[in-house]
Design a protein around this motif. Structure first.
Motif, PDB file in Angstrom:
ATOM      1  N   LEU A   1      44.790  37.235  21.995  1.00  0.00           N
ATOM      2  CA  LEU A   1      45.745  36.124  22.023  1.00  0.00           C
ATOM      3  C   LEU A   1      45.063  34.764  21.925  1.00  0.00           C
ATOM      4  CD1 LEU A   1      48.206  37.436  24.748  1.00  0.00           C
ATOM      5  CD2 LEU A   1      48.646  37.213  22.303  1.00  0.00           C
ATOM      6  N   LEU A   2      43.948  34.592  22.645  1.00  0.00           N
ATOM      7  CA  LEU A   2      43.292  33.286  22.665  1.00  0.00           C
ATOM      8  C   LEU A   2      42.325  33.086  21.497  1.00  0.00           C
ATOM      9  CD1 LEU A   2      42.418  32.778  26.440  1.00  0.00           C
ATOM     10  CD2 LEU A   2      44.186  31.625  25.111  1.00  0.00           C
ATOM     11  N   GLY A   3      41.648  34.140  21.107  1.00  0.00           N
ATOM     12  CA  GLY A   3      40.633  34.002  20.065  1.00  0.00           C
ATOM     13  C   GLY A   3      39.289  33.572  20.620  1.00  0.00           C
ATOM     14  N   TYR A   4      39.195  33.385  21.884  1.00  0.00           N
ATOM     15  CA  TYR A   4      37.952  33.064  22.566  1.00  0.00           C
ATOM     16  C   TYR A   4      38.035  33.643  23.950  1.00  0.00           C
ATOM     17  CZ  TYR A   4      40.238  29.556  25.523  1.00  0.00           C
ATOM     18  OH  TYR A   4      41.025  28.937  26.447  1.00  0.00           O
ATOM     19  N   PRO A   5      37.085  33.760  24.727  1.00  0.00           N
ATOM     20  CA  PRO A   5      35.636  33.731  24.528  1.00  0.00           C
ATOM     21  C   PRO A   5      35.186  35.112  24.047  1.00  0.00           C
ATOM     22  CG  PRO A   5      36.082  34.193  26.818  1.00  0.00           C
ATOM     23  CD  PRO A   5      37.418  34.015  26.129  1.00  0.00           C
ATOM     24  N   SER A   6      33.911  35.396  24.183  1.00  0.00           N
ATOM     25  CA  SER A   6      33.454  36.750  23.882  1.00  0.00           C
ATOM     26  C   SER A   6      33.857  37.659  25.042  1.00  0.00           C
ATOM     27  CB  SER A   6      31.941  36.779  23.699  1.00  0.00           C
ATOM     28  OG  SER A   6      31.292  36.496  24.929  1.00  0.00           O
ATOM     29  N   LYS A   7      33.809  38.948  24.780  1.00  0.00           N
ATOM     30  CA  LYS A   7      34.182  39.917  25.817  1.00  0.00           C
ATOM     31  C   LYS A   7      33.263  39.781  27.032  1.00  0.00           C
ATOM     32  CE  LYS A   7      33.405  44.216  24.858  1.00  0.00           C
ATOM     33  NZ  LYS A   7      33.472  45.611  24.377  1.00  0.00           N
ATOM     34  N   GLY A   8      31.968  39.630  26.778  1.00  0.00           N
ATOM     35  CA  GLY A   8      31.006  39.497  27.870  1.00  0.00           C
ATOM     36  C   GLY A   8      31.243  38.249  28.701  1.00  0.00           C
ATOM     37  N   ALA A   9      31.596  37.142  28.021  1.00  0.00           N
ATOM     38  CA  ALA A   9      31.851  35.896  28.750  1.00  0.00           C
ATOM     39  C   ALA A   9      33.076  36.033  29.658  1.00  0.00           C
ATOM     40  CB  ALA A   9      32.053  34.743  27.773  1.00  0.00           C
TER      41      ALA A   9
END
Length: 95
Positions: free
Chosen positions: A26-34
């Motif tokens: 939905l957001l397009g950010y952040p990375s999965k790890g972040a």
């Protein structure tokens, strides 16, 4: 670097939908790890992983053991035919 507002927005959406993947989609950010890091820093626990039943035993037809043994049998079945073809063509009698 993400602003505190970005982090807060991402965490709020994560708590609403309950899914890291959906939040990222939905957001397009952040990375999965972040995002996982932000969740850990926040003190919110991640959902426990689903426990899966193991169904691929040696008796099961899709186990690796069956596939390897089947491939070896097929390879051994082809070998004499190939040797006969090579010998008939006169490419040598020893392999």
């Amino acid at each position: 670097m993400y602003s505190k507002e970005d982090i807060h927005t991402a965490l709020e959406l994560y708590h609403q939908c309950g899914s890291v993947a959906k939040t990222l989609q939905l957001l397009g950010y952040p990375s999965k790890g972040a995002l996982y890091g932000w969740i850990d820093d926040e003190g919110t626990l991640k959902r426990p992983r689903k426990v899966r039943k193991i169904i691929n035993t040696q008796a099961h037809p899709h186990s690796g053991w069956f596939l390897v043994s089947h491939a070896l049998r097929a390879q051994q079945a082809k070998k004499p035919k190939i040797i006969r073809k090579i010998r008939r063509r006169g490419r040598g009698s020893s392999l």
